[in-house]
Design a protein around this motif. Structure first.
Motif, PDB file in Angstrom:
ATOM      1  N   GLY A   1       0.856  -1.176   0.000  1.00  0.00           N
ATOM      2  CA  GLY A   1       0.000   0.000   0.000  1.00  0.00           C
ATOM      3  C   GLY A   1       0.891   1.224   0.000  1.00  0.00           C
ATOM      4  O   GLY A   1       1.219   1.757  -1.046  1.00  0.00           O
TER       5      GLY A   1
ATOM      6  N   THR B   1      -0.081  -3.469  -9.525  1.00  0.00           N
ATOM      7  CA  THR B   1      -0.926  -2.436 -10.129  1.00  0.00           C
ATOM      8  C   THR B   1      -0.364  -1.931 -11.452  1.00  0.00           C
ATOM      9  O   THR B   1      -1.021  -1.143 -12.140  1.00  0.00           O
ATOM     10  CB  THR B   1      -1.114  -1.243  -9.180  1.00  0.00           C
ATOM     11  OG1 THR B   1       0.170  -0.822  -8.692  1.00  0.00           O
ATOM     12  CG2 THR B   1      -2.003  -1.599  -8.003  1.00  0.00           C
TER      13      THR B   1
ATOM     14  N   ASN C   1       1.687  -0.379  -4.668  1.00  0.00           N
ATOM     15  CA  ASN C   1       1.329   0.938  -4.139  1.00  0.00           C
ATOM     16  C   ASN C   1      -0.008   1.316  -4.764  1.00  0.00           C
ATOM     17  O   ASN C   1      -0.374   0.791  -5.813  1.00  0.00           O
ATOM     18  CB  ASN C   1       2.380   1.981  -4.514  1.00  0.00           C
ATOM     19  CG  ASN C   1       3.727   1.716  -3.871  1.00  0.00           C
ATOM     20  OD1 ASN C   1       4.724   1.526  -4.555  1.00  0.00           O
ATOM     21  ND2 ASN C   1       3.771   1.682  -2.556  1.00  0.00           N
ATOM     22  N   PRO C   2      -0.750   2.214  -4.149  1.00  0.00           N
ATOM     23  CA  PRO C   2      -2.058   2.603  -4.704  1.00  0.00           C
ATOM     24  C   PRO C   2      -1.916   3.571  -5.873  1.00  0.00           C
ATOM     25  O   PRO C   2      -2.271   4.740  -5.796  1.00  0.00           O
ATOM     26  CB  PRO C   2      -2.765   3.240  -3.501  1.00  0.00           C
ATOM     27  CG  PRO C   2      -1.673   3.694  -2.611  1.00  0.00           C
ATOM     28  CD  PRO C   2      -0.514   2.787  -2.815  1.00  0.00           C
TER      29      PRO C   2
ATOM     30  N   PHE D   1      -4.761   0.169 -10.896  1.00  0.00           N
ATOM     31  CA  PHE D   1      -5.267   0.602  -9.589  1.00  0.00           C
ATOM     32  C   PHE D   1      -6.698   0.122  -9.328  1.00  0.00           C
ATOM     33  O   PHE D   1      -6.994  -0.467  -8.288  1.00  0.00           O
ATOM     34  CB  PHE D   1      -5.202   2.130  -9.501  1.00  0.00           C
ATOM     35  CG  PHE D   1      -5.882   2.713  -8.290  1.00  0.00           C
ATOM     36  CD1 PHE D   1      -5.181   2.936  -7.125  1.00  0.00           C
ATOM     37  CD2 PHE D   1      -7.231   3.055  -8.323  1.00  0.00           C
ATOM     38  CE1 PHE D   1      -5.799   3.476  -6.007  1.00  0.00           C
ATOM     39  CE2 PHE D   1      -7.856   3.591  -7.218  1.00  0.00           C
ATOM     40  CZ  PHE D   1      -7.142   3.802  -6.054  1.00  0.00           C
TER      41      PHE D   1
ATOM     42  N   LYS E   1      -7.879  -2.726  -6.547  1.00  0.00           N
ATOM     43  CA  LYS E   1      -8.695  -2.235  -5.435  1.00  0.00           C
ATOM     44  C   LYS E   1     -10.006  -3.011  -5.331  1.00  0.00           C
ATOM     45  O   LYS E   1     -10.421  -3.419  -4.236  1.00  0.00           O
ATOM     46  CB  LYS E   1      -8.976  -0.740  -5.638  1.00  0.00           C
ATOM     47  CG  LYS E   1      -9.907  -0.133  -4.594  1.00  0.00           C
ATOM     48  CD  LYS E   1     -10.134   1.338  -4.901  1.00  0.00           C
ATOM     49  CE  LYS E   1     -11.135   1.941  -3.909  1.00  0.00           C
ATOM     50  NZ  LYS E   1     -11.368   3.389  -4.174  1.00  0.00           N
TER      51      LYS E   1
ATOM     52  N   ALA F   1      -1.426   8.774  -0.735  1.00  0.00           N
ATOM     53  CA  ALA F   1      -1.258   7.454  -1.351  1.00  0.00           C
ATOM     54  C   ALA F   1       0.042   6.803  -0.905  1.00  0.00           C
ATOM     55  O   ALA F   1       0.053   5.655  -0.452  1.00  0.00           O
ATOM     56  CB  ALA F   1      -1.305   7.572  -2.871  1.00  0.00           C
TER      57      ALA F   1
ATOM     58  N   TRP G   1      -6.219   4.387  -0.652  1.00  0.00           N
ATOM     59  CA  TRP G   1      -6.745   3.851  -1.906  1.00  0.00           C
ATOM     60  C   TRP G   1      -8.008   4.596  -2.327  1.00  0.00           C
ATOM     61  O   TRP G   1      -8.836   4.071  -3.065  1.00  0.00           O
ATOM     62  CB  TRP G   1      -7.042   2.364  -1.772  1.00  0.00           C
ATOM     63  CG  TRP G   1      -5.817   1.521  -1.625  1.00  0.00           C
ATOM     64  CD1 TRP G   1      -5.048   1.369  -0.512  1.00  0.00           C
ATOM     65  CD2 TRP G   1      -5.206   0.722  -2.638  1.00  0.00           C
ATOM     66  NE1 TRP G   1      -3.997   0.524  -0.768  1.00  0.00           N
ATOM     67  CE2 TRP G   1      -4.078   0.094  -2.065  1.00  0.00           C
ATOM     68  CE3 TRP G   1      -5.515   0.453  -3.975  1.00  0.00           C
ATOM     69  CZ2 TRP G   1      -3.249  -0.765  -2.783  1.00  0.00           C
ATOM     70  CZ3 TRP G   1      -4.687  -0.411  -4.687  1.00  0.00           C
ATOM     71  CH2 TRP G   1      -3.562  -1.005  -4.101  1.00  0.00           C
TER      72      TRP G   1
END
Length: 259
Positions: free
Chosen positions: A26, A120, A151-152, A157, A161, A219, A225
């Motif tokens: 994250g 992502t 990572n967001p 993405f 999510k 973020a 997110w």
């Protein structure tokens, strides 16, 4: 040989999970790369053990192999081309997503463990499913399992999510079940505060995160997110605030109103 690696409590939490898909991270600085490398050491002494690592491009993969050479030296693993080979026959193979046939080239292969770094960066869930179809096992003592980091941000993405049912800034594991396969998955959130080694050895890193622009800071530092960060999107933060205040919603079409 370097000193033994000691995982952080948050990394241990992720590495001890039993779910088929484990998404870890994250925020930035949570120790994602080392956690992924640690994940691949569970069965390395089995002569038939095969694992696969996927990174975004050739440069990212080269960086990972450089780090892997130091990491796996602890258990006498050596880098041979784009593979890590262990004394008893276990092999970790690697690849990147810039290959023309990146999502089809592993069809028919069998990898009991699979690590996908920065998941992502995979633009579609369909391509992701093509990759993970190779995570399987015909050897009873080698249980198939996936470890993902993210990572967001990035082109994937939204599907990541949605797949892991991540909302806002999770503080606890988010567990789910795949409706099609019945296989389990979990998201383990981690922040720089969960990585005491980085906090101690590079205190300036968190200052850098604190100095990021609005949106990107939430973020990368907090692991938010809420919305993907789109550079140059002038109204991004205003729209995010409107959503938080529930001022953005669906309404039925009224043909009497001019558009």
């Amino acid at each position: 040989m370097e000193k033994d690696w000691r995982p952080t409590p948050k990394q241990i939490e992720a590495l001890e999970r039993e779910e088929f898909e484990i998404l870890y991270g994250g925020a930035r600085g949570g120790g994602k790369t080392d956690a992924g490398m640690g994940f691949l050491t569970y069965d390395y002494e089995h002569p038939l053990y095969r694992a696969l690592v996927i990174r975004k491009n050739a440069d990212d993969l080269k960086d990972w192999l450089d780090r892997a050479g130091r990491f796996y030296a602890r258990v006498r693993g050596i880098v041979v081309g784009r593979e890590i080979r262990f004394l008893k026959g276990g092999i970790i193979r690697s690849g990147h997503l810039k290959d023309d046939n990146a999502y089809q080239k592993y069809q028919g292969h069998e990898y009991q463990k699979m690590l996908i770094e920065e998941v992502t960066q995979i633009s579609s869930e369909t391509n992701y499913k093509k990759l993970i179809a190779s995570c399987r096992s015909t050897i009873p003592e080698l249980r198939p399992q996936l470890f993902l980091t993210a990572n967001p941000d990035g082109p994937g993405f939204n599907w990541v999510k949605k797949r892991f049912k991540i909302i806002g800034i999770p503080k606890n594991p988010v567990v789910g079940i795949d409706e099609e396969t019945g296989l389990s998955r979990v998201f383990i959130p981690a922040k720089i505060q969960d990585n005491p080694y980085l906090m101690e050895n590079d205190p300036g890193y968190i200052s850098m995160l604190n100095g990021l622009p609005d949106g990107l800071r939430e973020a990368w530092k907090d692991g938010s997110w809420e919305e993907p960060v789109i550079p140059g999107a002038y109204y991004a933060m205003a729209l995010l605030q409107a959503r938080k205040e529930k001022r953005v919603k669906e309404i039925s079409y009224d043909p009497s109103l001019l558009v």
